[in-house]
Every structure is written in structure tokens, then in C-alpha cells.
Design an enzyme around this catalytic site. Structure first.
Site, short mmCIF file in Angstrom:
data_model
loop_
_atom_site.label_atom_id
_atom_site.label_comp_id
_atom_site.label_asym_id
_atom_site.label_seq_id
_atom_site.Cartn_x
_atom_site.Cartn_y
_atom_site.Cartn_z
N ASP A 72 28.63 -36.07 37.88
CA ASP A 72 30.05 -36.40 38.05
C ASP A 72 30.24 -37.54 39.04
O ASP A 72 29.30 -37.98 39.71
CB ASP A 72 30.84 -35.17 38.49
N ASP A 141 34.20 -20.87 43.34
CA ASP A 141 34.98 -20.32 42.23
C ASP A 141 34.22 -20.36 40.92
O ASP A 141 34.79 -20.14 39.85
CB ASP A 141 36.32 -21.06 42.09
N HIS A 143 32.68 -22.99 39.51
CA HIS A 143 32.67 -24.22 38.72
C HIS A 143 31.29 -24.89 38.77
O HIS A 143 30.57 -24.79 39.75
CB HIS A 143 33.77 -25.19 39.18
N GLU A 148 36.19 -26.96 36.32
CA GLU A 148 36.91 -25.96 37.10
C GLU A 148 37.19 -24.71 36.27
O GLU A 148 37.01 -24.71 35.05
CB GLU A 148 38.24 -26.56 37.59
#
Length: 266
Positions: A72, A141, A143, A148
Site C-alpha cells: 500500500d 481491528d 485489517h 479495513e
């Protein structure tokens, strides 16, 4: 799915680095047939990069015939910005090894057409056939990359809006100011990751314990994108002891016994 339960983050770095070196050397890459390696940024893989650099300098591995694809990049940060992922990779890894510059692939977050840039990236990956090993991390979380919670589990490389939680977590790299963290990023998709021949996820620290539990003991769920790893034929998670705190004791013991020979390679 494999789980490699180790004691410390340092051991995670050493074990994963040795695994990558063994995969590269076993592949015997050439310029015409390179080994294709997917790479992450962030705090978790720093130990791995440090160990890879040490192993390279010790003459145990060459990256001359390795092609890399990063997961990314932020949208709008200049490549030479200290917190761009271009800068991160150069400073923490690429400048210390013998990789050819033309073999480094990182998404361009300043491309005039971001959608076209994402398609170009997907096409470039496909031009090599597949990524042989994709190393990644996981967020608190769950991801992976910037996929996400509630991301499509078949998603491809695309533009993503970052959640407030992710921007808060990443603000530590921006002087603690969330407003300095870009709101958009380009990221490989969950489907892109799943196309890799093998995926190795690094998990360290108490903060990742719930994500690890969801990945290993939970059901496949788009709210925990890491759980998709259960569907991969060669998915592996390399974790330290603090990150296993939410797992059942019998789960940890099962994998300790199953992977005893591999754990003992340290």
C-alpha cells in the site's frame, strides 16, 4: 492455516526472516525467473527487515533476482516525505540490500489517475504470474494492508478511505497529529493477497490479540478481514506470546506441538 507461536517479537523477526531466505534460496531465482515477494510497512516487520539485512550482509541471501510488490501507499504524500511508504522501504530495507531498483514496485499515491494506477499495479503483478510469498502484518481491528473492516473479501487493488481508528494508530508516525495522516490510501485488495502462492502474517503485541483470535478461532467474516486467511491453502501466522492472550490455551498448545520442529529452528 499454520500458526507459529513464538516467545517474543524478536523471535518473530528472526524466524520470518529465515523463512523468507529459505524460500528465496530454495527457489533459485534468475533474472528470467525471479522470486516475487510481497512486502508490508509498519512497526511489526521492522525486526524482519533488520534480520534480512543481517542475513544478506552475512552472504546468506541475494535479492538481485527478487521482485517486490508493496502492499500500500498513502494518497497525496510526496515519495520523499519521511512517512511515505517509499521512504519507509528505502530507509529500512531496500538501501541496505542488493535489490535492483527496477525490481521494486510500490503504488504511486500521486498518480494523476488513481484508478488507472491500481489497475496498472494489478496488471504488473499478473505479468509475473503470481506473488510467491506475501508477508504482511495485521491491525488491531484485523485489517490487512488498508483493507479495513467490512472490505470485500474478493477486492482488488483500489483506493480506500482510512478509518479514524487507523489514522489514530498511524498518527504516532506523524508527531501524534491525526490530521497529518492522509485520509486516503492505495492498497492491494484481499483478493489480490489471496492470489499469492503463500501468505505469511506477522502478529506481535497484546494489541493484536483480538485480531489473532478472530483469525484463528473465529469464522470468516468481512468485519475481520484477517479471517480470510482461513481460506488460503498456504496461509501462516507467525506470532509472539503476548498476541496469543485471547486464544484458548488448547489452541496454542495444539500449534506448539504441531509446529515443534519448525519452532525449534530458531
Amino acid at each position: 492455516m499454520r500458526l507459529i507461536p513464538l516467545k517474543s517479537a524478536s523471535q518473530v523477526g528472526l524466524w520470518s526472516a529465515r523463512y523468507i531466505v529459505d524460500r528465496i534460496n530454495g527457489f533459485k531465482p534468475t533474472a528470467e525467473r525471479p522470486f516475487v515477494l510481497g512486502l508490508p510497512t509498519g512497526g511489526t516487520p521492522l525486526n524482519t527487515y533488520k534480520r534480512l539485512i543481517e542475513l544478506h550482509k552475512a552472504g546468506e541471501v541475494s535479492f538481485q533476482n527478487v521482485v517486490t510488490f508493496n502492499m500500500d501507499e498513502y494518497v497525496g504524500l510526496p515519495e520523499d516525505h519521511p512517512e511515505s511508504y517509499h521512504s519507509f522501504m528505502h530507509n529500512n530495507f531496500f538501501s541496505h540490500i542488493d535489490i535492483r531498483p527496477e525490481n521494486i514496485n510500490i503504488l504511486n499515491g500521486n498518480a494523476p489517475d488513481l484508478v488507472a494506477e491500481c489497475k496498472r499495479y494489478e496488471d504488473k503483478i499478473k505479468s509475473y504470474g503470481k506473488i510467491h510469498l506475501f508477508m504482511g502484518g495485521v491491525g488491531n481491528d484485523g485489517h490487512i494492508a488498508f483493507n479495513e473492516p467490512a472490505s470485500s473479501l474478493s477486492s482488488r487493488t483500489r483506493v480506500k478511505t482510512l478509518t479514524e481508528d487507523t489514522r489514530i494508530a498511524n498518527s504516532r508516525f506523524f508527531g501524534g497529529d491525526m490530521e497529518q495522516v492522509p485520509k486516503l490510501a492505495l492498497t492491494v485488495g484481499v483478493g489480490t493477497l489471496m492470489d499469492a502462492e503463500e501468505i505469511m502474517i506477522l502478529v506481535t503485541g497484546h494489541g493484536k490479540a483480538q485480531a489473532l483470535q478472530a483469525a484463528v478461532e473465529g469464522s470468516v467474516n468481512h468485519m475481520w478481514t484477517i479471517s480470510t486467511l482461513q481460506l488460503h491453502p498456504k496461509g501462516m501466522m507467525v506470532c509472539d506470546e503476548p498476541s496469543t492472550m485471547e486464544l484458548k490455551v488448547k489452541t496454542v498448545r495444539y500449534f506448539q506441538q504441531l509446529e515443534a520442529a519448525n519452532i525449534g529452528r530458531l
